[in-house]
Design a protein around this motif. Sequence first.
Motif, PDB file in Angstrom:
ATOM      1  N   LEU A 181      -3.743  12.124   4.876  1.00  0.00           N
ATOM      2  CA  LEU A 181      -4.321  11.074   4.033  1.00  0.00           C
ATOM      3  C   LEU A 181      -5.728  11.472   3.609  1.00  0.00           C
ATOM      4  O   LEU A 181      -6.533  11.911   4.431  1.00  0.00           O
ATOM      5  N   GLN A 190      -9.959   8.564   0.436  1.00  0.00           N
ATOM      6  CA  GLN A 190      -9.905   7.305  -0.297  1.00  0.00           C
ATOM      7  C   GLN A 190      -8.780   6.378   0.163  1.00  0.00           C
ATOM      8  O   GLN A 190      -8.687   5.250  -0.322  1.00  0.00           O
ATOM      9  N   ALA A 191      -7.962   6.850   1.083  1.00  0.00           N
ATOM     10  CA  ALA A 191      -6.928   5.968   1.629  1.00  0.00           C
ATOM     11  C   ALA A 191      -7.624   4.856   2.411  1.00  0.00           C
ATOM     12  O   ALA A 191      -8.408   5.126   3.316  1.00  0.00           O
ATOM     13  N   PRO A 192      -7.369   3.598   2.086  1.00  0.00           N
ATOM     14  CA  PRO A 192      -8.133   2.517   2.703  1.00  0.00           C
ATOM     15  C   PRO A 192      -7.721   2.246   4.143  1.00  0.00           C
ATOM     16  O   PRO A 192      -6.608   2.568   4.564  1.00  0.00           O
ATOM     17  N   LEU A 193      -8.639   1.622   4.864  1.00  0.00           N
ATOM     18  CA  LEU A 193      -8.326   1.047   6.166  1.00  0.00           C
ATOM     19  C   LEU A 193      -7.907  -0.396   5.941  1.00  0.00           C
ATOM     20  O   LEU A 193      -8.611  -1.156   5.263  1.00  0.00           O
ATOM     21  N   VAL A 194      -6.781  -0.776   6.510  1.00  0.00           N
ATOM     22  CA  VAL A 194      -6.325  -2.158   6.448  1.00  0.00           C
ATOM     23  C   VAL A 194      -6.523  -2.754   7.836  1.00  0.00           C
ATOM     24  O   VAL A 194      -5.927  -2.288   8.813  1.00  0.00           O
ATOM     25  N   ASP A 213      -0.525   4.491   0.177  1.00  0.00           N
ATOM     26  CA  ASP A 213      -1.175   5.333   1.194  1.00  0.00           C
ATOM     27  C   ASP A 213      -2.302   4.524   1.823  1.00  0.00           C
ATOM     28  O   ASP A 213      -3.184   4.014   1.114  1.00  0.00           O
ATOM     29  N   ALA A 214      -2.277   4.404   3.138  1.00  0.00           N
ATOM     30  CA  ALA A 214      -3.293   3.611   3.834  1.00  0.00           C
ATOM     31  C   ALA A 214      -3.233   3.909   5.322  1.00  0.00           C
ATOM     32  O   ALA A 214      -2.320   4.597   5.812  1.00  0.00           O
ATOM     33  N   TYR A 246     -12.311  -0.709   2.709  1.00  0.00           N
ATOM     34  CA  TYR A 246     -11.762  -1.649   3.688  1.00  0.00           C
ATOM     35  C   TYR A 246     -10.979  -2.747   2.982  1.00  0.00           C
ATOM     36  O   TYR A 246     -11.435  -3.308   1.988  1.00  0.00           O
ATOM     37  N   HIS A 247      -9.796  -3.038   3.509  1.00  0.00           N
ATOM     38  CA  HIS A 247      -9.006  -4.173   3.051  1.00  0.00           C
ATOM     39  C   HIS A 247      -8.582  -4.976   4.279  1.00  0.00           C
ATOM     40  O   HIS A 247      -8.189  -4.397   5.298  1.00  0.00           O
ATOM     41  N   TYR A 270       0.842  -1.195   0.000  1.00  0.00           N
ATOM     42  CA  TYR A 270       0.000   0.000   0.000  1.00  0.00           C
ATOM     43  C   TYR A 270       0.872   1.237   0.000  1.00  0.00           C
ATOM     44  O   TYR A 270       1.743   1.391   0.864  1.00  0.00           O
ATOM     45  N   ARG A 325     -14.579   4.802   4.287  1.00  0.00           N
ATOM     46  CA  ARG A 325     -13.297   4.489   3.664  1.00  0.00           C
ATOM     47  C   ARG A 325     -13.329   3.067   3.100  1.00  0.00           C
ATOM     48  O   ARG A 325     -14.013   2.195   3.646  1.00  0.00           O
TER      49      ARG A 325
END
Length: 346
Positions: free
Chosen positions: A282, A285-289, A133-134, A309-310, A131, A307
């Motif tokens: 951030l 659109q920066a995802p949450l991991v 940006d996350a 999610y991954h 990633y 946001r």
Amino acid sequence: MTHHIGWDIGGAHLKMVALDDRGRVVRLQQLPAPLWQGLDTLVQAFTTALETLPADSREHAVTMTGELADCFPDRASGVCALVDAAVERLGTDIRIYSTAGLLEPAAARVQPAGVASANWHASAAWLGRYYQDALLLDIGSTTTDIIPIRAGQPASRGYTDRQRMQYDELVYSGVVRTPVMAVAQYAPVAGVDQHLAAETFAVMADVYRLLEQLPADADQHPTADGGDQSVAASARRLARMAGTDMQDCDMSVWLELADHLGQRQTDVLVRALERVAIAAGLDAQAPLVGAGCGRFLVRTIACITERPYHDALETMNDRLDQQHQTTDMLPAFALADGLCKHADVT
């Protein structure tokens, strides 16, 4: 065959992930190791974990958070004691993770500031390969790490526990061991708002067990009253927080209370997450991991904050099967993968 083994020494658990030469998980284990009861609990956990590994050659990397346990007079002493315990059980051919990289045990003992509670950095540095940006949101049994990743690198403002707590990058709130009284002092019970007891009658594992959200085997410690971990026993403990007995109200009352407490914990984490995201610059659109035994909450937080999610499992692809689900042990996996000569094999 060489096994590449990552270890994460927490204050309550020892976590181990072993990879083969192809980078595939061959063994993972989380064992209770309540350091507040003494170092013997950690030594026993190491012994138990080692007995489950094949008798092949091994290389080890270790990270830790347990140096903050109150059995140590200070964090530097804790680092040295945990390094010594690791060397005693694993041998001298090990590396200790610091925010500056892997260190020999002797170097780790004289550079405790970079070693102490550095497991979050291991996770974020590894995820930065996947990633740009996350936000890594690792919700564990006791704490939550909120780690911004910018341009593929950890972008935290804090490095020590104190700094990270100041910036909301470390929140002492988890889905198992956190006392209910630390989440809310006031809550609705049978339609009436009231104070809750300032006692450790119940913990958040009781809350999420009632809500049927707690993953199997996430709670490895004795309950607050020494009772079992059934739904009924969790409701009984939660009722004590309201100064009454479970049977005095319908079960729906305790489910409502559990839901309220889960929402209060989620609210705290959402506020912390938003503060970290803004400070790191951030965008939305920066995802949450999500990682950790509380990643079910990360899904909820992703919906609230709108946001993407991954799951951290997505980055592991065919490294593991249904018996080997490692996001609860992401720092240990990251260390093992860093040791593996074929770390780029997926």
